[in-house]
Design a protein around this motif. Structure first.
Motif, PDB file in Angstrom:
ATOM      1  N   PHE A 192      92.509  14.703-101.435  1.00 53.84           N
ATOM      2  CA  PHE A 192      91.480  15.690-101.101  1.00 53.84           C
ATOM      3  C   PHE A 192      91.142  15.675 -99.609  1.00 53.84           C
ATOM      4  O   PHE A 192      90.622  16.656 -99.080  1.00 53.84           O
ATOM      5  CB  PHE A 192      90.223  15.501-101.954  1.00 53.84           C
ATOM      6  N   VAL A 193      91.430  14.552 -98.915  1.00 53.09           N
ATOM      7  CA  VAL A 193      91.245  14.545 -97.464  1.00 53.09           C
ATOM      8  C   VAL A 193      92.277  15.456 -96.804  1.00 53.09           C
ATOM      9  O   VAL A 193      91.973  16.247 -95.911  1.00 53.09           O
ATOM     10  CB  VAL A 193      91.337  13.112 -96.913  1.00 53.09           C
ATOM     11  N   ALA A 194      93.541  15.326 -97.289  1.00 56.60           N
ATOM     12  CA  ALA A 194      94.580  16.210 -96.762  1.00 56.60           C
ATOM     13  C   ALA A 194      94.296  17.662 -97.127  1.00 56.60           C
ATOM     14  O   ALA A 194      94.529  18.586 -96.325  1.00 56.60           O
ATOM     15  CB  ALA A 194      95.946  15.778 -97.299  1.00 56.60           C
ATOM     16  N   GLU A 195      93.767  17.871 -98.365  1.00 58.81           N
ATOM     17  CA  GLU A 195      93.465  19.238 -98.775  1.00 58.81           C
ATOM     18  C   GLU A 195      92.308  19.822 -97.964  1.00 58.81           C
ATOM     19  O   GLU A 195      92.289  21.022 -97.672  1.00 58.81           O
ATOM     20  CB  GLU A 195      93.115  19.284-100.268  1.00 58.81           C
ATOM     21  N   PHE A 196      91.331  18.997 -97.603  1.00 58.59           N
ATOM     22  CA  PHE A 196      90.243  19.484 -96.746  1.00 58.59           C
ATOM     23  C   PHE A 196      90.792  19.912 -95.385  1.00 58.59           C
ATOM     24  O   PHE A 196      90.368  20.932 -94.827  1.00 58.59           O
ATOM     25  CB  PHE A 196      89.175  18.407 -96.558  1.00 58.59           C
ATOM     26  N   GLU A 197      91.760  19.139 -94.865  1.00 60.99           N
ATOM     27  CA  GLU A 197      92.377  19.508 -93.593  1.00 60.99           C
ATOM     28  C   GLU A 197      93.081  20.858 -93.727  1.00 60.99           C
ATOM     29  O   GLU A 197      92.963  21.732 -92.853  1.00 60.99           O
ATOM     30  CB  GLU A 197      93.369  18.432 -93.153  1.00 60.99           C
ATOM     31  N   GLU A 198      93.791  21.040 -94.846  1.00 59.95           N
ATOM     32  CA  GLU A 198      94.483  22.311 -95.059  1.00 59.95           C
ATOM     33  C   GLU A 198      93.478  23.454 -95.219  1.00 59.95           C
ATOM     34  O   GLU A 198      93.639  24.532 -94.627  1.00 59.95           O
ATOM     35  CB  GLU A 198      95.353  22.208 -96.315  1.00 59.95           C
ATOM     36  N   PHE A 199      92.410  23.183 -95.998  1.00 54.78           N
ATOM     37  CA  PHE A 199      91.383  24.218 -96.201  1.00 54.78           C
ATOM     38  C   PHE A 199      90.721  24.605 -94.887  1.00 54.78           C
ATOM     39  O   PHE A 199      90.538  25.792 -94.586  1.00 54.78           O
ATOM     40  CB  PHE A 199      90.336  23.697 -97.196  1.00 54.78           C
TER      41      PHE A 199
END
Length: 897
Positions: free
Chosen positions: A677-684
């Motif tokens: 979810f940290v990587a997904e937050f970066e993508e978001f």
């Protein structure tokens, strides 16, 4: 009173060049008796000024003083109170009314009489004398009194009259003829008397001598009287003759008056007839146009429009009183009414036929356009390729152009027969609502097909017919997403996979494709709605921008607002109701737009929850544009309602991301590394920043950032606490370093506080991990010196620690010998390997951590040396390795790995 008069003349009026003519002793009515004098005066100089002066005796009583003066021209009314009975009261009306009581009625009457004479002599403006006896108001002033008020040179007040020059000369001659005239007056008087008697005798003799002459004169007078009588008789006869002529002239005058009256009536009658003929006569050409005019051609429409306007003018002419009682006027009005009814029916029937014709023509074009999409078994993928650039709505401009030719006739129908006008409006809405429903549903069907790729794939989403309902299974959609994407990350690593396609698995091309399609859909709908609204206002002659619309009830919105129009047919709506009528017509005509948009939004959200970001930005921009044009229009209201749905989906996307963070599970057998979810937050965040650049709804994204970053922080700590394979400090250090790097790169202004917090957490856990890890390679040495520091903390002096049995020099040497340089290097090498196992390759923090450990190790080494120097002075005990050895060991280990 005479003495007072002379005193006043001498003391008051003579110095002012005035003459006193009348005086009255008065006091104010109704008050204490304070006597004063009212004086009527005239000036001795010309022009003569007449005044009424109030004179009052001084308090000491020895002289009089002038108190107030009024000009006689300011006197309006003199009221004597009673013209019959004696009454001393009287009023003088100047600028206000002064009420007086005279000391006697005689003085009052004399004063009023003087005032009347002065008014007659000197004033043009006559004073009004009320309740005054007619005897006081003389028609002519006697010579003596006239002289007294004229202001001449004679002293009329006294009886003395001055001799003129001739009289003086005669007296002087007479006195010169008699020497004793002066010395002996009696003798002179006797002489004059004798002479007078002689003259009287001569006079009598002369009269007697002229008696004959008198008789002749009397005879002549008698004859003259006879002649006068004859002249009077002739004049009487002439008067009788003239009387008959007068009667004849009176008859002629009366006859002329009747002729003039008749002519006047004829002129007025002709004027009324001309008025009725000019204003209530409809040309035969207009009548023929209304009855048989061609409503299909431009020339015929123009002729009918002119004829309808002329008919309306004739029917709305303001008749004069009595015209409506004329039989011819009633017949003409009935004829106009029949013509209006006939033409209204013909016009309504023709326009209904035009509506049907245009509706049929539009349906044929629509069927030709969508034939290949609706034929079963046809290769719809090739059809989609053929129509890939045809995501457009049909243009209704030709239909609008043809109908606008009838706009003036619709206005005429609205003002003359509102019932038929309302029927045409309802028919237009019925036809157009069905036509737009088919066009818009087919348009959205093409848009959905373009979004999903092919028709077969669209069936997996449940795109049956044109309703666009999303009934496909989640597994089908996931299978489609895996097949249609290239190099994408594993679906299991996605935090945003909410039973649908993973947002992290979608490539930029797919998202850009959706964004373009959604923008094209909105760009096509907006001009369509605006063009139709503009046409409705022009064709049906409804006001668009005159007043704000009233709010509709829920029932009115459901039935298209038809219930609000149940009023008296033939009565036009007010301006505010016309505004409402436009909105209600638009709601009924485009009733399918909002459901279709919601279905399209649901599809986009189902394909990829990140699509809600694109939709929120695009929809917000179009709502803002529509509100700038007309904040109460149908387009603005509809897009605003859909924007609420998009905002709900966006909030749902954020909530689901936070929920997925809370549900994340970490494998117990592998190291944690950077959490998904940290990587997904970066993508978001990266995607959102590119989408919301210069967007109107940036505030919604900032709120979402705040919720997401709090969820990321909380769940990173949660996973770190639950981690078994990877130390807690490593999980915290790596993930917060990644968050800090992301926020520093994106420069999100609303997350500056969170960026600082992430940096602090990364620094704290890095330091904690380094300190914790460095305790292992020099474990016994660390324990020994911890014991030394504990004894010093208990109060033992540093130089006396060496006398403690457990911490003497021998024990220190023994511990130091266990850590020669070779062992230290070996311990550091093991530590490097363990750190390497803990850290992940993605974040590349190994060298950073190793350099921090080197610095910490050197700090501990210096601390140990300091303790040895203070607690074991002069012992000669030193560590078996130096700081330079430590630097060499660390550098060698880093290079070897």
């Amino acid at each position: 009173m005479t003495a007072i008069k002379h005193a006043l003349q001498r003391d008051i009026f003579t110095p002012n060049d005035e003459r006193l003519l009348s005086i009255v002793n008065v006091c104010k009515a109704g008050k204490k008796k304070k006597n004063c004098f009212l004086c009527a005066t005239v000036t001795t100089e010309r022009p003569v000024q007449v005044k009424v002066v109030k004179v009052k005796k001084s308090d000491k009583g020895d002289f009089y003083k002038r108190q107030i003066a009024w000009a006689l021209r300011d006197l309006a009314v003199v009221d004597a109170k009673d013209a019959i009975k004696e009454n001393p009261e009287f009023d003088l009306h100047f600028e206000k009314i002064y009420k007086w009581v005279a000391s006697s009625t005689a003085e009052k009457n004399a004063f009023i009489s003087c005032i009347w004479k002065l008014n007659q002599r000197y004033l043009r403006k006559k004073i009004d004398f009320v309740n005054v006896s007619s005897q006081l108001l003389e028609e002519s002033v006697p010579s003596g009194e006239n002289q007294s008020v004229t202001g001449g040179d004679e002293e009329a007040v006294d009886e003395y009259q001055e001799l003129n020059a001739r009289e003086e000369q005669d007296i002087e001659i007479m006195m010169e003829g008699c020497e004793y005239a002066i010395s002996n007056a009696e003798a002179f008087a006797e002489r004059l008397s004798r002479e007078l008697q002689v003259l009287d005798g001569a006079n009598i003799q002369s009269i007697m001598a002229s008696e004959k002459q008198v008789n002749i004169l009397m005879n002549l007078l008698d004859e003259a009287l006879k002649e006068v009588d004859q002249i009077e008789l002739k004049l009487s006869s002439y008067e009788e003759m003239l009387q008959s002529v007068k009667e004849q002239m009176d008859q002629i005058s009366e006859s002329n008056h009747l002729i003039h009256l008749s002519n006047t009536n004829n002129v007025k009658l002709l004027s009324e007839i001309e008025f009725l003929v000019n204003h209530m006569d409809l040309a035969k050409g207009h009548i023929k146009a209304l009855q048989e005019g061609d409503l299909a051609s431009s020339r015929g429409i123009e002729a009918c429009t002119n004829a309808a306007d002329a008919l309306l003018q004739c029917m709305n002419v303001a008749l004069r009183p009595g015209h409506d009682m004329l039989l011819a006027v009633k017949q003409q009005q009935q004829r106009f009414s029949d013509l209006r009814e006939h033409f209204a029916r013909r016009l309504a029937s023709h326009l209904n036929n035009v509506f049907v014709q245009q509706f049929t023509q539009a349906l044929l074009q629509l069927y030709n356009r969508s034939y290949f999409l609706s034929v079963p078994g046809h290769d719809q993928s090739s059809t989609l390729a053929q129509h890939s650039v045809e995501l457009t709505l049909p243009n209704h401009h030709p239909f609008h152009r043809d109908l606008l030719r009838y706009a003036k006739l619709m206005e005429w129908l609205k003002s003359t027969d509102y019932g038929k006008y309302e029927g045409l409006t309802k028919n237009y809405m019925d036809y157009l609502s069905r036509l737009y429903e088919r066009e818009i549903k087919d348009f959205f069907e093409v848009a959905k097909i373009k979004m999903t790729g092919t028709t077969k794939e669209s069936k997996k989403f449940g795109l049956h017919g044109s309703s666009g309902k999303l009934t496909g299974s989640t597994s089908s959609l996931n299978k489609l997403s895996v097949q249609s994407s290239g190099n994408r990350r594993s679906q299991s690593s996605s935090l945003l996979d909410m039973g649908n396609m993973s947002a992290s698995d979608l490539d930029v091309a797919d998202r850009t494709k959706f964004d373009k399609i959604f923008e094209q859909v909105l760009s096509e709908l907006e001009p369509l709605c605006l063009a139709e609204q503009d046409f409705i206002s022009k064709f049906f002659k409804l006001q668009q921008h005159q007043s704000m619309p009233g709010t509709m009830t829920e029932a009115e919105e459901l039935d298209g607002g038809t219930s609000s129009r149940q009023h008296n047919a033939g009565t036009p709506l007010p301006v505010s109701s016309e505004k409402d009528m436009i909105r209600q017509m638009m709601i009924k005509i485009f009733r399918c737009i909002e459901p279709e948009l919601n279905n399209l939004i649901a599809l986009g959200d189902k394909i990829d929850s990140f699509n809600s970001l694109y939709m929120l930005v695009k929809m917000s921009h179009h709502v803002w544009t529509a509100q700038n044009v007309d904040p109460a229009s149908f387009l603005s209201t509809t897009l605003g309602n859909v924007l609420v749905t998009v905002k709900r989906n966006f909030d749902k996307c954020i909530s689901n991301q936070i929920r997925q963070m809370e549900e994340v599970k970490i494998s117990k057998k592998s190291k944690v590394g950077i959490l998904p979810f940290v990587a997904e937050f970066e993508e978001f965040a990266g995607l959102a920043e590119s989408i919301f650049k210069n967007a109107e709804r940036r505030g919604d994204l900032d709120k979402a950032y705040t919720k997401l970053i709090r969820g990321v922080f909380v769940n990173v700590e949660k996973v770190a606490n639950e981690s078994q394979k990877t130390p807690r400090d490593v999980v915290m250090m790596e993930n917060f370093h990644h968050i800090f790097a992301t926020l520093s790169r994106l420069k999100i202004s609303c997350l500056e506080a969170e960026k600082k917090e992430a940096k602090q957490k990364y620094t704290d856990h890095l330091q904690s991990y380094v300190i914790y890890s460095l305790g292992q390679p020099l474990e016994k040495l660390n324990h020994f010196f911890e014991g030394v520091e504990a004894r010093v903390a208990q109060g033992i002096r540093e130089e006396e620690v060496s006398y403690q049995l457990a911490f003497n020099k021998q024990e220190l040497r023994k511990v130091i010998k266990e850590y020669p340089g070779k062992e230290v290097k070996k311990g550091l090498d093991n530590l490097y390997k363990k750190v390497d196992k803990h850290l992940c390759e993605e974040e590349n923090l190994l060298q950073v951590v190793w350099h921090s450990m080197q610095d910490e190790f050197i700090r501990q080494y210096k601390h140990f040396e300091g303790l040895i120097a203070r607690c074991y002075p002069g012992s000669g005990v030193t560590m078996e390795f130096t700081i330079q050895d430590i630097l060499d060991y660390c550098s060698s280990i880093a290079q070897s790995h």
